[in-house]
Each structure stands twice: as structure tokens, then as C-alpha cells.
Design a protein around this motif. Sequence first.
Motif: not given
Length: 143
Positions: A50-71
Motif C-alpha cells: 500500500v505504501k509503495a502504491g501510494v508512493g507510485v500514485l503520488a509520484t505519478t500525480a506529481i508528474g502529471v501536475l508538473a506536465w500540466k503546469y509546464k503545458g
Amino acid sequence: MTHYQCGSCSFQSDHLGETEQHSQQTGHVCIGKDGAGPAGGKFGKAKVLVKAGVGVLATTAIGVLAWKYKGLQEEHEGLQEEHEGLQEEHEELQTKHEGLLSMAAGLVTQLAESTAEKESLKSENDYLKSATGASKTLKSYDC
């Protein structure tokens, strides 16, 4: 006094390091005894997953937000450049407008002067056609 016991085999240990090593080697989950707290517990793997999944999910969310912010930032920069271009075009048109107004004012002034001159020449012509004006003109040619 044993603090850790494996839930899948007979392994027991008082040392957390040995317990962790056993868990890593066998994939078994050890349970803490006598208030030591679980060194994995029955749900230890699930917690880790669960911790690993949450970490992956958080990293993915941060990546998506960073990508959207850059766009959005790139879109903002593009709109800002377009705005600056329109601002320059507006200034050019403003300069042309002021030039045309100045030219129109000059033409109105010339028209007013021309009209005044025309009226003056018309008055003079009317005078010269009159009896008084004609008489005076003829007297000026008498030698």
C-alpha cells in the motif's frame, strides 16, 4: 524472551535485524511479541504494498501536475507573445491614426483658407463688375 516470531515457520529472534533478514530471504512475515510491535506482521506485506502504491500514485500525480503546469506555462508564454504582438500592432495603428488625423486637420485648414480666398476673390470680382468698380478700374487705365 522472544520479541519476533515468523507467522509461516518456526523462526524466532530477539533482534530486529535478523528478523528483517529472515523476511527478506524467505518472504515470510514476522510478528512482534511482548509489545515489541510487528516487524512486518500479518499485514506487513500489504502495508508495504500500500505504501509503495501510494508512493507510485503520488509520484505519478506529481508528474502529471508538473506536465500540466509546464503545458499551461508554455500556453501562457505563447499568449503573452501574441499579446505583445497585438500591442505592437495597436501602437502602429495608433500612430497611423494620429497621422491621418493630423493630415485631415491640415486639409480642413487648407479648405477653410481656400474658401476664404474664394470668397475674397468673389467679392472683388463682384465689386469690379459693379458700376463703381468698373469706373474706378477704367480711371486707373486713363493715361
